[in-house]
Design an enzyme around this catalytic site. Structure first.
Site, PDB file in Angstrom:
ATOM      1  N   GLN A  92       0.938  -1.432   0.029  1.00  0.00           N
ATOM      2  CA  GLN A  92      -0.031  -0.090   0.102  1.00  0.00           C
ATOM      3  C   GLN A  92       0.592   1.295  -0.039  1.00  0.00           C
ATOM      4  O   GLN A  92       2.118   1.028   0.164  1.00  0.00           O
ATOM      5  CB  GLN A  92      -1.139   0.138   1.433  1.00  0.00           C
ATOM      6  CG  GLN A  92      -0.087  -0.338   2.586  1.00  0.00           C
ATOM      7  CD  GLN A  92      -1.013  -0.545   3.757  1.00  0.00           C
ATOM      8  OE1 GLN A  92      -1.131   0.553   4.292  1.00  0.00           O
ATOM      9  NE2 GLN A  92      -1.830  -1.522   3.682  1.00  0.00           N
ATOM     10  N   HIS A 128       0.352   5.709   1.305  1.00  0.00           N
ATOM     11  CA  HIS A 128      -0.702   6.604   1.726  1.00  0.00           C
ATOM     12  C   HIS A 128      -0.250   8.075   0.805  1.00  0.00           C
ATOM     13  O   HIS A 128       0.887   8.176   0.862  1.00  0.00           O
ATOM     14  CB  HIS A 128      -0.516   6.815   3.109  1.00  0.00           C
ATOM     15  CG  HIS A 128      -0.846   5.593   3.899  1.00  0.00           C
ATOM     16  ND1 HIS A 128      -2.136   4.822   3.882  1.00  0.00           N
ATOM     17  CD2 HIS A 128       0.119   4.840   4.626  1.00  0.00           C
ATOM     18  CE1 HIS A 128      -1.534   3.710   4.612  1.00  0.00           C
ATOM     19  NE2 HIS A 128      -0.278   3.713   5.009  1.00  0.00           N
ATOM     20  N   GLU A 161       3.751   7.616   8.706  1.00  0.00           N
ATOM     21  CA  GLU A 161       3.928   6.454   9.612  1.00  0.00           C
ATOM     22  C   GLU A 161       5.108   6.111  10.104  1.00  0.00           C
ATOM     23  O   GLU A 161       6.028   6.442   9.284  1.00  0.00           O
ATOM     24  CB  GLU A 161       2.827   5.513   9.471  1.00  0.00           C
ATOM     25  CG  GLU A 161       2.972   4.781   8.174  1.00  0.00           C
ATOM     26  CD  GLU A 161       2.085   3.373   7.963  1.00  0.00           C
ATOM     27  OE1 GLU A 161       0.966   3.851   7.877  1.00  0.00           O
ATOM     28  OE2 GLU A 161       2.481   2.384   7.682  1.00  0.00           O
ATOM     29  N   HIS A 214       4.626   0.453   1.088  1.00  0.00           N
ATOM     30  CA  HIS A 214       5.307  -0.332   2.127  1.00  0.00           C
ATOM     31  C   HIS A 214       4.268  -1.236   2.254  1.00  0.00           C
ATOM     32  O   HIS A 214       3.089  -1.386   2.014  1.00  0.00           O
ATOM     33  CB  HIS A 214       5.052   0.543   3.299  1.00  0.00           C
ATOM     34  CG  HIS A 214       3.822   1.412   3.646  1.00  0.00           C
ATOM     35  ND1 HIS A 214       3.500   2.357   3.351  1.00  0.00           N
ATOM     36  CD2 HIS A 214       3.048   0.798   4.567  1.00  0.00           C
ATOM     37  CE1 HIS A 214       2.385   2.822   3.562  1.00  0.00           C
ATOM     38  NE2 HIS A 214       2.067   1.774   4.794  1.00  0.00           N
ATOM     39  N   ARG A 240      -4.586   0.734  -2.006  1.00  0.00           N
ATOM     40  CA  ARG A 240      -3.812  -0.656  -2.003  1.00  0.00           C
ATOM     41  C   ARG A 240      -3.448  -0.846  -3.403  1.00  0.00           C
ATOM     42  O   ARG A 240      -3.998  -0.664  -4.335  1.00  0.00           O
ATOM     43  CB  ARG A 240      -5.010  -1.476  -1.597  1.00  0.00           C
ATOM     44  CG  ARG A 240      -4.379  -2.936  -1.164  1.00  0.00           C
ATOM     45  CD  ARG A 240      -5.592  -3.961  -0.563  1.00  0.00           C
ATOM     46  NE  ARG A 240      -6.069  -3.532   0.414  1.00  0.00           N
ATOM     47  CZ  ARG A 240      -7.529  -3.359   1.099  1.00  0.00           C
ATOM     48  NH1 ARG A 240      -8.502  -3.638  -0.023  1.00  0.00           N
ATOM     49  NH2 ARG A 240      -7.890  -3.118   2.248  1.00  0.00           N
TER      50      ARG A 240
HETATM   51 ZN    ZN Z   1       0.468   2.289   6.053  1.00  0.00          ZN
END
Ligand code: ZN
Length: 313
Positions: A96, A98, A115, A171, A191
């Protein structure tokens, strides 16, 4: 507020989850594949209840709305900005990416998601997907369509590793990985690849290649992260990352450590027990040090390992 704000975790069933949240932290969880512990969350899909009597009947979502000035340093974010999770990956997760805040705001009316992961535990030879190998968009699409796994960059991981995943970095967490995660409080994930897995109804999960291709860098960008250490007889401190959202640290306390912050702090106890501000804390507990305590030296006493994430804005 003279107390730390104690939170009740929320648990999420995931196809890739397991039972490690029970075996490692002793949480009472259903006998199912539990993949995520939302340890410090005000997200509408799983806000943590507040355990303090003083704020009973509140969760972190309502507490933030009502007491932003007093407890959260008058944070400019309209929603509680961070989300701390513990993840138990018993199988590989989908690959995925972001978006950053600007793209997410324009296309999803949501925050982006930067993240980072601290590896609490990992099986031998555990790895993650971290970046990609394609030089161009065409090469990328060809390899995705042909299920060519050489498209992904793999990185071996072991306990105590730290991985920084800025928005727009491809990642995936792979099987045998137990991690502490801090992220922007966002639910926007594109995704890219899901190993052709099917859900309960036999349908493949949605892929979001078009939007992902808007934000993937060709060639992949290199992420720079450098851990700074401080060690003495009383404690070890590892500072992992500071960005415009959070400042993430781990303390291994042998007798005492002192922390001091300008906003508020999210704390998770990974091992051991001790006291903070005279209040007992132990393995598996998660709490917030509100801004009532900002710019004060706060002693943490005992034999314990904790993650301390400071809010930055
Ligand atoms: Zn993630």
């Amino acid at each position: 507020m003279k107390e730390i704000i104690r939170l009740k975790p929320v648990f999420k069933e995931r196809i890739w989850g397991g039972q490690k949240l029970k075996s490692y932290f002793g949480y009472h969880i259903p006998d199912k594949n539990i993949g995520e512990c939302w340890a410090i969350s005000a997200h509408k899909n799983g806000a943590c209840d507040i355990l303090n009597d003083h704020y009973k009947d509140e969760n972190l979502l309502s507490l933030y709305e009502k007491h932003k000035n007093e407890l959260f340093a008058n944070d400019p974010s309209p929603v509680f900005p961070l989300l701390v999770k513990i993840l138990d990956a018993n199988q590989q997760l989908s690959v995925q990416i972001h978006p950053d805040d600007a793209y997410a705001l324009e296309h999803e009316k949501d925050l982006g998601k930067t993240e980072c992961w601290y590896v609490i535990d990992a099986k031998d030879q555990a790895n993650i997907i971290y970046g990609h190998t394609a030089k161009t968009k065409e090469e990328f699409l060809n390899k995705v369509k042909n299920n060519d796994l050489s498209l992904w960059s793999y990185q071996n991981i072991k306990p105590h590793d730290f991985i920084y995943v800025p928005a727009t970095t491809i990642h995936a967490i792979n099987e045998g990985t137990f991690i502490y995660e801090v992220q922007e409080s966002s639910d926007t994930t594109y995704r890219l690849y899901d190993y052709d897995r099917r859900d309960d109804q036999g349908n493949p999960r949605d892929l979001h290649l078009d939007k992902a291709l808007d934000i993937i860098n060709f060639p992949a960008n290199k992420v720079i992260q450098e851990t700074k250490e401080e060690k003495n007889d009383a404690f070890e401190m590892y500072h992992y990352v500071t960005n415009q959202y959070f400042n993430v640290n781990r303390y291994v306390i042998k007798s005492k450590a002192t922390i001091n912050f300008d906003t508020y702090a999210l704390v998770s106890v990974l091992n051991g027990q001790g006291t903070i501000l005279g209040q007992t804390i132990k393995k598996g507990e998660h709490f917030i040090l509100p801004s009532t305590f900002k710019q004060q030296d706060i002693d943490i006493v005992g034999h314990l390992e904790i993650m301390v994430t400071l809010r930055v804005y």
